[in-house]
Design a protein around this motif. Structure first.
Motif, PDB file in Angstrom:
ATOM      1  N   ALA A   2     -15.510   4.787  32.024  1.00 36.90           N
ATOM      2  CA  ALA A   2     -14.359   5.184  31.227  1.00 36.90           C
ATOM      3  C   ALA A   2     -13.405   6.054  32.049  1.00 36.90           C
ATOM      4  O   ALA A   2     -12.183   5.838  32.049  1.00 36.90           O
ATOM      5  CB  ALA A   2     -14.831   5.933  29.975  1.00 36.90           C
ATOM      6  N   ILE A  37      -9.790   6.220  30.621  1.00 35.83           N
ATOM      7  CA  ILE A  37     -10.186   6.499  29.231  1.00 35.83           C
ATOM      8  C   ILE A  37     -10.588   7.962  29.145  1.00 35.83           C
ATOM      9  O   ILE A  37     -11.458   8.418  29.894  1.00 35.83           O
ATOM     10  CB  ILE A  37     -11.354   5.580  28.810  1.00 35.83           C
ATOM     11  N   SER A  55     -10.603  11.609  22.985  1.00 32.77           N
ATOM     12  CA  SER A  55      -9.694  11.211  21.920  1.00 32.77           C
ATOM     13  C   SER A  55      -8.919  12.413  21.398  1.00 32.77           C
ATOM     14  O   SER A  55      -9.412  13.546  21.407  1.00 32.77           O
ATOM     15  CB  SER A  55     -10.480  10.569  20.776  1.00 32.77           C
ATOM     16  N   ASN A  86     -10.606  -4.523  19.814  1.00 30.59           N
ATOM     17  CA  ASN A  86     -10.532  -3.126  19.405  1.00 30.59           C
ATOM     18  C   ASN A  86     -10.799  -2.966  17.910  1.00 30.59           C
ATOM     19  O   ASN A  86     -11.453  -2.019  17.481  1.00 30.59           O
ATOM     20  CB  ASN A  86      -9.166  -2.543  19.781  1.00 30.59           C
ATOM     21  N   LEU A 104      -8.099  -3.850  30.629  1.00 27.70           N
ATOM     22  CA  LEU A 104      -7.903  -2.650  31.442  1.00 27.70           C
ATOM     23  C   LEU A 104      -7.466  -2.976  32.859  1.00 27.70           C
ATOM     24  O   LEU A 104      -6.751  -2.194  33.503  1.00 27.70           O
ATOM     25  CB  LEU A 104      -9.204  -1.827  31.477  1.00 27.70           C
ATOM     26  N   ARG A 133      -7.444   1.906  25.762  1.00 35.13           N
ATOM     27  CA  ARG A 133      -7.935   3.196  26.262  1.00 35.13           C
ATOM     28  C   ARG A 133      -8.092   4.194  25.113  1.00 35.13           C
ATOM     29  O   ARG A 133      -9.062   4.954  25.059  1.00 35.13           O
ATOM     30  CB  ARG A 133      -6.982   3.726  27.335  1.00 35.13           C
ATOM     31  N   ALA A 154     -11.150   3.086  23.030  1.00 32.00           N
ATOM     32  CA  ALA A 154     -12.401   3.319  23.760  1.00 32.00           C
ATOM     33  C   ALA A 154     -12.737   4.810  23.809  1.00 32.00           C
ATOM     34  O   ALA A 154     -13.901   5.206  23.648  1.00 32.00           O
ATOM     35  CB  ALA A 154     -12.291   2.760  25.177  1.00 32.00           C
ATOM     36  N   GLY A 155     -11.714   5.648  24.034  1.00 30.61           N
ATOM     37  CA  GLY A 155     -11.947   7.095  24.048  1.00 30.61           C
ATOM     38  C   GLY A 155     -12.424   7.598  22.691  1.00 30.61           C
ATOM     39  O   GLY A 155     -13.307   8.459  22.610  1.00 30.61           O
TER      40      GLY A 155
END
Length: 892
Positions: free
Chosen positions: A603, A608, A611, A624, A674, A686, A689-690
């Protein structure tokens, strides 16, 4: 963002994070107005060190308290240690013995001072070890069952129970440890199988008309026999009931009584009754009208023969150790003709019949425990048990698993008086004073006792101390400052949300806390009682030092990290079942931690980061939307599992989500996005994923606190530590069924292609075209959208050309058939031959195993583990044959 090291090293992070949490007060953060949530730790012995049972018990508690803290509750885990009367006294006596000093040389006060010195220097070992395990306990308010406040609570309870008529002094049988010279609890008695003997004796009738034969494993106790019991309906003996026998050696006349304790089918059907030295005989004696004060005692506190009240024991036997007395008595019985020889199967005569005997031993002293008649203090447990029974029946306290309720009710409804006095120097001294005329005065202080006795009455304090289970029964409320005040930081709240303990202390601790809590606080001490099983050796055997099969949890932490051991404990904890220790699985969970570590490094390498939102970011890409839905489903499943205290369900849900859905699939599926392979939505991906990684770290934190805290901070700047973050909310509004179905379809297709390629020996590097027949518009649309993914993950290129003829690999997914031509890629005929031979071999082994399992001789005589292995092997071979048949069929 802090760049993560290439290799995950638990030792490098565990000590650092634990020290940080404790120094910052994060185990009990200030949360005014928050919903309170409390749990008390079963206080480990101050002499103790962390064993594998502690590791299980405390891991489960820490999961719950960390979970409650993440939910925003004012979560408190009450912690402390038990003074462990007999264990601590033994440790200190051993230390003194190294210098040639006995406790009697010092006297009571000086010896107790030595114990306090030892406690200050060496009594904190296990608390340090609990820290290594990651236990987030309220160390700022640590308690000890002999601290000043707790001792006041113990005295008050003793005195109040006495005033309420629920605590009294009585003469009864106890488990007596001759080595330590004290009564001990049932939990401190270890039953061992011993090769012993069964002696058959003649007891002549007093009127000279005959004899009655009895059998015993303890012939020395005939010195204190007070009756012979026969079943009242045994026709052999009904005419003898009421007559007397004259005992060998002592000449004592004792009655023959009718009692159902005597089993006509065992031995001669007649049983010698020694009420002062056998628990069953004590009850028979009482039913026969013998008062406890009149029962004969033939042993002193060291288990040496002493004179009985009637003075009939010959002087040459006095002072002998019980086992020396046994030899002397057997020799004399034989000499005088009272010993009936045992004739073996070959016709040879022996003094006794060999028998395997269940024999009680002191778990610390290692000597045979003696049922001994003595004056002790007792609690009227039967009266105290009634509200505790009702609390469980009404559901005010819920026992989990529910199957333990039957055991709880059975024990509580048949409960016996509880012996609470111990003949030790270390412990809570019993607040009772004796006058010379035999009166007893119970009070919290000597001054109060003297005032009650009157001026001039000489008083002597009871030298005994209280059973440690008596004081630990007060743990949930005495730790809160009762009786002077409850802990203001809890707002006066007493009842705990849950108690976790091993089932083996259900009666010694859990039930007694219920009794004392309801009597003194008017409320149950805990609303849920979770009883876990034992951690056993890999073969299922009970762990013991004598067997050499114990496992050191600290050694496992050194090798694999605390997180891996904790996760193993949670994943293996299935309600109502014991856990088989499996170091390979602990190693496997270390690998799980490493996989998460590497996923986080991936990540970081792909931009990434942490959040910035609690809500899932907006998503347009199917992949996603899919992972957001998978995350929400995982949160929902974990919430339900923890609510039901299904630790294994929660742990395994997280494991499967992290390993399979996130690491193996999502990170692979998003690589084209990505890495800019013509796809859009990199920023969105990103962000998603975060967010997902953040949810993983929070969900996993109660189970694996160290690695999750490290990764939490490594992924970016945070406003708080993970230990006090927010638990995820399972928001169903984030779900998109169509997107989830599309990605599930991709995963199924990729799995099918990979499996087929492997089965048919397609070279790993070979790229194959993939054609489709009978595809619906939806499937065609998915193929077009997911072409890059299929090319990367399955090494196939979507073709719109007409499906070629000839040998090909065929796969059916939903309505469509996918065809991958194999001409020139593999030798089709050689593959058919190979698969046909492999199918035949698998079916042969399958059928051989089936024949063995159909043989009643094998199933009935083989070891259970051998039968189970044969069944597992049969299932494997059946699956292998089926899989190979499918592979052969795919060649077309």
């Amino acid at each position: 963002m802090t760049e993560l090291a290439k290799t995950f090293d638990p030792a490098a992070i565990e000590t650092r994070w634990y020290a940080h949490w404790e120094e910052q007060g994060l185990f009990r953060p200030e949360r005014p107005g928050a919903e309170p949530w409390t749990i008390v730790n079963p206080p480990p012995n101050v002499t103790g060190s962390l064993h594998i049972g502690h590791a299980l018990d405390n891991t489960l508690q820490d999961i719950l308290v960390r979970h409650a803290r993440l939910q925003g509750k004012d979560a408190r885990w009450v912690v402390g240690t038990d003074h462990a009367g007999i264990a601590t006294q033994m440790v200190v006596e051993r230390n003194l013995a190294k210098d040639g000093v006995k406790r009697t040389d010092l006297g009571r006060e000086a010896f107790v001072d030595k114990v306090w010195e030892w406690k200050a220097e060496s009594g904190g070992q296990i608390t340090g070890q609990l820290r290594r395990l990651g236990c987030s306990m309220d160390w700022a308010h640590e308690r000890f069952t002999m601290d000043e406040g707790f001792s006041k609570a113990v005295l008050k309870v003793f005195v109040q129970l006495h005033r309420d008529g629920l605590l009294y002094r009585d003469k009864r049988l106890v488990n007596w440890d001759p080595h330590f010279g004290t009564a001990i609890s049932d939990l401190e008695v270890e039953t061992r199988e011993v090769q012993g003997s069964f002696w058959h004796l003649r007891y002549p009738l007093a009127d000279g008309s005959g004899e009655i034969r009895v059998a015993t494993t303890r012939p020395e106790t005939l010195l204190a026999d007070m009756a012979v019991a026969v079943h009242p309906e045994d026709p052999r003996y009904t005419a003898l009931i009421g007559k007397q026998v004259r005992l060998p050696i002592t000449g004592r006349l004792v009655p023959i009584v009718g009692d159902e304790h005597a089993d006509p089918a065992l031995g001669s059907g007649a049983v010698k009754i020694t009420p002062g030295h056998d628990f069953n005989d004590f009850e028979v004696g009482r039913r026969a009208g013998i008062e406890a004060r009149d029962m004969l005692n033939m042993l002193d506190a060291k288990a040496q023969v002493t004179q009985t009240a009637d003075g009939l024991i010959p002087s040459e036997l006095l002072g002998l150790d019980r086992f020396e007395a046994r030899k002397a008595i057997v020799a004399r019985l034989k000499e005088e003709g009272f010993l009936v020889p045992h004739v073996d199967k070959d016709g040879n005569e022996h003094d006794a019949e060999p028998r395997t005997i269940q024999t009680p031993y002191g778990d610390r002293s290692g000597v045979v425990i003696e049922p001994w008649l003595t004056d002790q203090w007792y609690v009227d447990a039967k009266t105290l048990a009634q509200p505790a029974i009702e609390a469980v029946r009404s559901g005010k306290t819920q026992i989990v698993p529910k199957s333990w309720e039957k055991t709880y009710f059975n024990w509580m409804e048949n409960i016996q008086p509880w012996c609470v006095s111990r003949q030790l120097w270390w412990g809570h001294r019993i607040p009772a004073w004796f006058a010379e005329d035999g009166r007893v005065f119970v009070a919290e202080t000597e001054e109060e006792a003297q005032a009650e006795a009157g001026e001039g009455v000489a008083l002597t304090r009871d030298p005994d101390v209280l059973d440690t289970w008596f004081s630990s029964a007060l743990w949930p409320f005495a730790t809160l400052g009762w009786p002077e005040n409850t802990d203001p930081t809890l707002g006066g709240r007493y009842s705990n949300d849950v108690l976790i303990s091993g089932f083996d202390i259900l009666f010694f601790w859990d039930a007694r806390m219920m009794m004392q809590g309801l009597h003194f606080m008017g409320d149950v001490p805990f609303r849920k009682l979770y009883l876990h099983g034992l951690v056993r050796a890999a073969d299922g055997a009970k762990m013991s030092k004598s067997k050499g099969n114990t496992v050191d949890p600290l050694g496992l932490i050194d090798r694999y990290g605390a997180d891996a051991l904790r996760f193993f404990m949670a994943a293996m904890e299935s309600q109502g079942r014991d856990i088989k220790m499996d170091e390979k699985r602990v190693e496997g969970y270390r690998n799980f931690a490493t996989k998460l570590w590497n996923a986080s490094r991936f990540a970081q390498a792909n931009g990434i980061t942490a959040s910035t939102t609690l809500e899932p970011p907006a998503a347009t890409l199917a992949v996603n939307k899919w992972i957001v839905a998978e995350t929400v489903a995982c949160v929902q499943a974990v919430d339900l599992a923890l609510a039901d205290l299904r630790f294994d369900g929660a742990a395994n849900t997280i494991y499967q989500f992290v390993w399979s859905r996130f690491c193996d699939w999502y990170l692979e599926l998003i690589k084209p996005v990505l890495q800019g392979e013509g796809a859009e939505g990199a920023d969105e991906t990103r962000a998603v994923a975060g967010w997902v990684l953040d949810q993983i770290l929070v969900l996993l934190h109660p189970f694996m606190p160290f690695i999750t805290e490290e990764l939490w901070h490594a992924m970016g700047t945070r406003s708080n530590d993970l230990i006090v973050a927010r638990w995820p909310i399972a928001d169903a509004r984030a779900l998109d069924p169509a997107a989830s179905q599309e990605i599930d379809w991709v995963i199924r297709l990729v799995n099918e292609v990979r499996a087929a390629r492997t089965e048919l020996n397609v070279p790993p590097g070979a790229r194959l075209p993939i054609h489709v027949r009978d595809a619906s518009p939806l499937t065609a649309e998915r193929l077009a959208a997911q072409g890059n993914v299929l090319a990367r993950l399955a090494r196939v290129d979507v073709s719109t050309d007409e499906v070629p003829t000839g040998g090909a690999l065929q796969i059916v997914v939903d309505e469509a058939t996918f065809v991958l031509p194999l001409e020139g890629v593999v030798d089709l005929e050689a593959e058919r031959v190979r698969l046909t031979k492999a199918i035949a071999a698998a079916e042969k082994e399958r059928d051989s195993l089936a024949a063995r399992l159909d043989n009643p001789s094998f199933v009935g005589r083989a070891k259970p583990e051998a039968v189970e292995k044969a069944r597992a092997d049969h299932a494997d071979k059946q699956a292998e044959a089926t899989r190979l048949q499918a592979a052969l069929g795919r060649l077309g």
